[in-house]
Design a protein around this motif. Sequence first.
Motif, PDB file in Angstrom:
ATOM      1  N   SER A 128      -2.035 -12.846   7.261  1.00  0.00           N
ATOM      2  CA  SER A 128      -1.547 -13.806   8.251  1.00  0.00           C
ATOM      3  C   SER A 128      -0.051 -13.607   8.461  1.00  0.00           C
ATOM      4  N   ARG A 129       0.362 -13.466   9.700  1.00  0.00           N
ATOM      5  CA  ARG A 129       1.779 -13.350  10.027  1.00  0.00           C
ATOM      6  C   ARG A 129       2.404 -14.711  10.320  1.00  0.00           C
ATOM      7  N   ARG A 130       1.574 -15.724  10.459  1.00  0.00           N
ATOM      8  CA  ARG A 130       2.068 -17.049  10.824  1.00  0.00           C
ATOM      9  C   ARG A 130       2.229 -17.980   9.629  1.00  0.00           C
ATOM     10  N   ARG A 131       1.551 -17.669   8.538  1.00  0.00           N
ATOM     11  CA  ARG A 131       1.586 -18.589   7.414  1.00  0.00           C
ATOM     12  C   ARG A 131       1.905 -17.853   6.118  1.00  0.00           C
ATOM     13  N   ARG A 132       2.999 -18.243   5.475  1.00  0.00           N
ATOM     14  CA  ARG A 132       3.302 -17.781   4.125  1.00  0.00           C
ATOM     15  C   ARG A 132       3.952 -18.939   3.377  1.00  0.00           C
ATOM     16  N   SER A 179      -7.209 -12.562   5.077  1.00  0.00           N
ATOM     17  CA  SER A 179      -8.636 -12.757   5.284  1.00  0.00           C
ATOM     18  C   SER A 179      -9.395 -12.096   4.126  1.00  0.00           C
ATOM     19  N   ARG A 222      -7.040  -8.796   6.985  1.00  0.00           N
ATOM     20  CA  ARG A 222      -5.741  -8.892   7.658  1.00  0.00           C
ATOM     21  C   ARG A 222      -4.859  -9.971   7.034  1.00  0.00           C
ATOM     22  N   VAL A 237     -10.600 -16.723   2.735  1.00  0.00           N
ATOM     23  CA  VAL A 237      -9.253 -16.169   2.621  1.00  0.00           C
ATOM     24  C   VAL A 237      -8.892 -16.039   1.143  1.00  0.00           C
TER      25      VAL A 237
END
Length: 286
Positions: free
Chosen positions: A204-208, A196, A202, A182
């Motif tokens: 990540s929509r869950r982790r920022r 990634s 792609r 990543v």
Amino acid sequence: MPALCQVLCQTRGGAEVWNAVDSGRCLQTYSLHSEAVRAARWSPCGQRVLTGGFDCALHLTDLETGTQVFSGQSNFRVTTLKFHPKDHNLFVCGGFSPEVKAWDVRAGKVVRSYKATIQQTLDILFLREGSEFLSSTDASSRDSADRTIIAWDFRSSAKISNQIFHERYTCPSLALHPREPVFLAQTNGNYLALFSAVWPYRMSRRRRYEGHKVEGYAVGCECSPDGDLLVTGSADGRVLLYCFRTASRARTLHGHTQACVGTTFHPVLPSVLATCSWEGDIKIWH
């Protein structure tokens, strides 16, 4: 290998090497450029320094003798440099130009060019042992967000993808995780985005990672050598450390009165951190 206590700083017309841990003194100054230096990199062997500046000049300097191992002239003001991770005679540079260029130190010339419809390259990051690299750009309008981060094939100069980051923010810095496939992008939306490092890259929509401020500064970010922590500066002078796995804030350091734009972990001593700010100061944290 370089002395473990030395740090490299870019200056108005060159580069300085400092004793960061013991004395805090400047050990050597190299006055190589006629205008501001925006990019300075240790060579992988630690015995040379590569610099690029607003005078469009590029210099590779031997630290022991002070001699120029390589000098070149770009056709644009240089703001970012990266050595190839496998062939250390190659480096890539970008700046105020729609092109990123790869140079060969042995030949003393440009060997590849990578062209995009942009005005400036903000940062460069190699992936997959050097077969691919990313460039972050100044493109951020509604019709150009697909050019904010571009993936390139290093050998062929072909564009692999420009459909990576679709939010309307520029990304002033990029960082590769040392263990996971990543990478992270610092965004002017005041958060670190996780992607990634394998096509199609792609997000990540869950982790920022949120809590710091960028606000138009070229704020740097980096992963700790073991990959457990992320560190970033902030426009308000803070230094923030995040847990990589949970994205929670691990610690906040209050050390600068102006924007903290550079943060880097020591490559061997993981508990040592160097930071620098817009006002010109450098701090070492233990």
